[in-house]
Design a protein around this motif. Sequence first.
Motif, PDB file in Angstrom:
ATOM      1  N   ARG A  33       0.845  -1.185   0.000  1.00 44.05           N
ATOM      2  CA  ARG A  33       0.000   0.000   0.000  1.00 44.05           C
ATOM      3  C   ARG A  33       0.881   1.235   0.000  1.00 44.05           C
ATOM      4  NH1 ARG A  33      -4.533   2.551   4.097  1.00 44.05           N
ATOM      5  NH2 ARG A  33      -2.702   3.094   5.334  1.00 44.05           N
ATOM      6  N   LEU A  34       0.697   2.057  -0.993  1.00 43.75           N
ATOM      7  CA  LEU A  34       1.410   3.320  -1.093  1.00 43.75           C
ATOM      8  C   LEU A  34       0.558   4.437  -0.500  1.00 43.75           C
ATOM      9  CD1 LEU A  34       2.759   3.098  -4.761  1.00 43.75           C
ATOM     10  CD2 LEU A  34       3.745   2.154  -2.666  1.00 43.75           C
ATOM     11  N   SER A  35       1.240   5.389   0.095  1.00 39.44           N
ATOM     12  CA  SER A  35       0.573   6.567   0.635  1.00 39.44           C
ATOM     13  C   SER A  35       1.221   7.813   0.048  1.00 39.44           C
ATOM     14  CB  SER A  35       0.683   6.611   2.156  1.00 39.44           C
ATOM     15  OG  SER A  35       0.081   5.503   2.758  1.00 39.44           O
ATOM     16  N   CYS A  36       0.439   8.865  -0.090  1.00 41.22           N
ATOM     17  CA  CYS A  36       0.951  10.142  -0.567  1.00 41.22           C
ATOM     18  C   CYS A  36       0.311  11.233   0.274  1.00 41.22           C
ATOM     19  CB  CYS A  36       0.626  10.332  -2.033  1.00 41.22           C
ATOM     20  SG  CYS A  36       1.045  11.972  -2.665  1.00 41.22           S
ATOM     21  N   ALA A  37       1.133  11.871   1.078  1.00 41.13           N
ATOM     22  CA  ALA A  37       0.642  12.927   1.956  1.00 41.13           C
ATOM     23  C   ALA A  37       0.953  14.281   1.337  1.00 41.13           C
ATOM     24  CB  ALA A  37       1.286  12.809   3.322  1.00 41.13           C
ATOM     25  N   ALA A  38      -0.056  15.119   1.269  1.00 39.91           N
ATOM     26  CA  ALA A  38       0.099  16.454   0.703  1.00 39.91           C
ATOM     27  C   ALA A  38       0.168  17.472   1.829  1.00 39.91           C
ATOM     28  CB  ALA A  38      -1.056  16.775  -0.226  1.00 39.91           C
ATOM     29  N   SER A  39       1.172  18.308   1.782  1.00 43.32           N
ATOM     30  CA  SER A  39       1.271  19.400   2.743  1.00 43.32           C
ATOM     31  C   SER A  39       0.957  20.708   2.027  1.00 43.32           C
ATOM     32  CB  SER A  39       2.674  19.463   3.357  1.00 43.32           C
ATOM     33  OG  SER A  39       3.626  19.712   2.346  1.00 43.32           O
ATOM     34  N   TRP A  59      -2.025   8.493  -9.349  1.00 48.15           N
ATOM     35  CA  TRP A  59      -0.745   7.783  -9.302  1.00 48.15           C
ATOM     36  C   TRP A  59      -0.311   7.500 -10.742  1.00 48.15           C
ATOM     37  CZ3 TRP A  59       2.128   6.946  -4.992  1.00 48.15           C
ATOM     38  CH2 TRP A  59       1.498   7.087  -3.749  1.00 48.15           C
ATOM     39  N   PHE A  60       0.957   7.744 -10.982  1.00 45.06           N
ATOM     40  CA  PHE A  60       1.598   7.373 -12.233  1.00 45.06           C
ATOM     41  C   PHE A  60       2.773   6.470 -11.884  1.00 45.06           C
ATOM     42  CE2 PHE A  60      -0.187  10.202 -15.531  1.00 45.06           C
ATOM     43  CZ  PHE A  60      -0.982  11.017 -14.730  1.00 45.06           C
ATOM     44  N   ARG A  61       3.272   5.748 -12.869  1.00 47.15           N
ATOM     45  CA  ARG A  61       4.448   4.915 -12.623  1.00 47.15           C
ATOM     46  C   ARG A  61       5.365   4.932 -13.826  1.00 47.15           C
ATOM     47  NH1 ARG A  61       1.825  -1.231 -12.650  1.00 47.15           N
ATOM     48  NH2 ARG A  61       1.414  -1.363 -14.908  1.00 47.15           N
ATOM     49  N   GLN A  62       6.640   4.700 -13.560  1.00 47.16           N
ATOM     50  CA  GLN A  62       7.637   4.664 -14.624  1.00 47.16           C
ATOM     51  C   GLN A  62       8.537   3.466 -14.410  1.00 47.16           C
ATOM     52  OE1 GLN A  62      10.004   8.229 -15.120  1.00 47.16           O
ATOM     53  NE2 GLN A  62      10.451   7.681 -17.236  1.00 47.16           N
ATOM     54  N   CYS A  96       2.954  10.128  -7.004  1.00 48.50           N
ATOM     55  CA  CYS A  96       1.616  10.691  -6.897  1.00 48.50           C
ATOM     56  C   CYS A  96       1.614  12.097  -7.474  1.00 48.50           C
ATOM     57  CB  CYS A  96       1.096  10.668  -5.469  1.00 48.50           C
ATOM     58  SG  CYS A  96       1.829  11.862  -4.364  1.00 48.50           S
ATOM     59  N   ALA A  97       0.453  12.512  -7.900  1.00 49.53           N
ATOM     60  CA  ALA A  97       0.285  13.806  -8.539  1.00 49.53           C
ATOM     61  C   ALA A  97      -1.019  14.420  -8.084  1.00 49.53           C
ATOM     62  CB  ALA A  97       0.296  13.660 -10.054  1.00 49.53           C
ATOM     63  N   ALA A  98      -1.067  15.747  -8.103  1.00 50.57           N
ATOM     64  CA  ALA A  98      -2.269  16.438  -7.642  1.00 50.57           C
ATOM     65  C   ALA A  98      -2.506  17.679  -8.487  1.00 50.57           C
ATOM     66  CB  ALA A  98      -2.127  16.821  -6.168  1.00 50.57           C
ATOM     67  N   THR A  99      -3.756  18.044  -8.551  1.00 49.07           N
ATOM     68  CA  THR A  99      -4.149  19.251  -9.264  1.00 49.07           C
ATOM     69  C   THR A  99      -5.380  19.820  -8.602  1.00 49.07           C
ATOM     70  OG1 THR A  99      -4.903  20.138 -11.377  1.00 49.07           O
ATOM     71  CG2 THR A  99      -5.538  17.889 -10.888  1.00 49.07           C
ATOM     72  N   TRP A 130       3.782  17.203  -8.041  1.00 46.17           N
ATOM     73  CA  TRP A 130       4.282  15.834  -8.103  1.00 46.17           C
ATOM     74  C   TRP A 130       5.143  15.508  -6.901  1.00 46.17           C
ATOM     75  CZ3 TRP A 130       3.257  12.341 -12.035  1.00 46.17           C
ATOM     76  CH2 TRP A 130       2.558  12.866 -13.133  1.00 46.17           C
ATOM     77  N   GLY A 131       5.048  14.252  -6.465  1.00 52.27           N
ATOM     78  CA  GLY A 131       5.970  13.760  -5.466  1.00 52.27           C
ATOM     79  C   GLY A 131       7.241  13.271  -6.128  1.00 52.27           C
ATOM     80  N   GLN A 132       8.207  12.872  -5.338  1.00 50.10           N
ATOM     81  CA  GLN A 132       9.489  12.424  -5.875  1.00 50.10           C
ATOM     82  C   GLN A 132       9.484  10.967  -6.279  1.00 50.10           C
ATOM     83  OE1 GLN A 132      12.613  13.629  -3.131  1.00 50.10           O
ATOM     84  NE2 GLN A 132      12.816  15.551  -4.242  1.00 50.10           N
ATOM     85  N   GLY A 133       8.492  10.231  -5.828  1.00 54.30           N
ATOM     86  CA  GLY A 133       8.367   8.841  -6.239  1.00 54.30           C
ATOM     87  C   GLY A 133       8.873   7.861  -5.196  1.00 54.30           C
ATOM     88  N   THR A 134       8.324   6.664  -5.262  1.00 50.53           N
ATOM     89  CA  THR A 134       8.747   5.582  -4.383  1.00 50.53           C
ATOM     90  C   THR A 134       8.891   4.308  -5.213  1.00 50.53           C
ATOM     91  OG1 THR A 134       8.240   4.394  -2.313  1.00 50.53           O
ATOM     92  CG2 THR A 134       6.363   4.976  -3.699  1.00 50.53           C
TER      93      THR A 134
END
Length: 124
Positions: free
Chosen positions: A19-25, A36-39, A96-99, A114-118
Amino acid sequence: QVQLVESGGGSVQAGGSLRLSCAASGPTFSSGTMAWFRQAPGKAREFTATISGPSGLTYYADSVKGRFTIARDNAKNTVYLQMNSLKLEDTAVYSCAATRGRGILLTEWAYAYWGQGTQVTVSS
């Protein structure tokens, strides 16, 4: 200033779960869309899953449909990605990404933050 910080990545055997989490401050995204995107190595970044703000409507890439679930907790300003039945081809850096935009948004160009990725690594 908006910051997105992912956590929960790691190594898992095929068939396992993470389970991935993405916290926005910063300002809340309760009414905006998150995703969520992935590369994968040597490949372009690709859309994985998205969830709209007010309605909580979700949409998934065909490759993860039925295995991944995106959810959000607006009180915590956090979006999650539950990944089950993981496959080798799910190995990638997940971001993760947000708009502040709304609705189902599938392209990375729609997201301003955008987050830095995990890293998620699935092994046999």
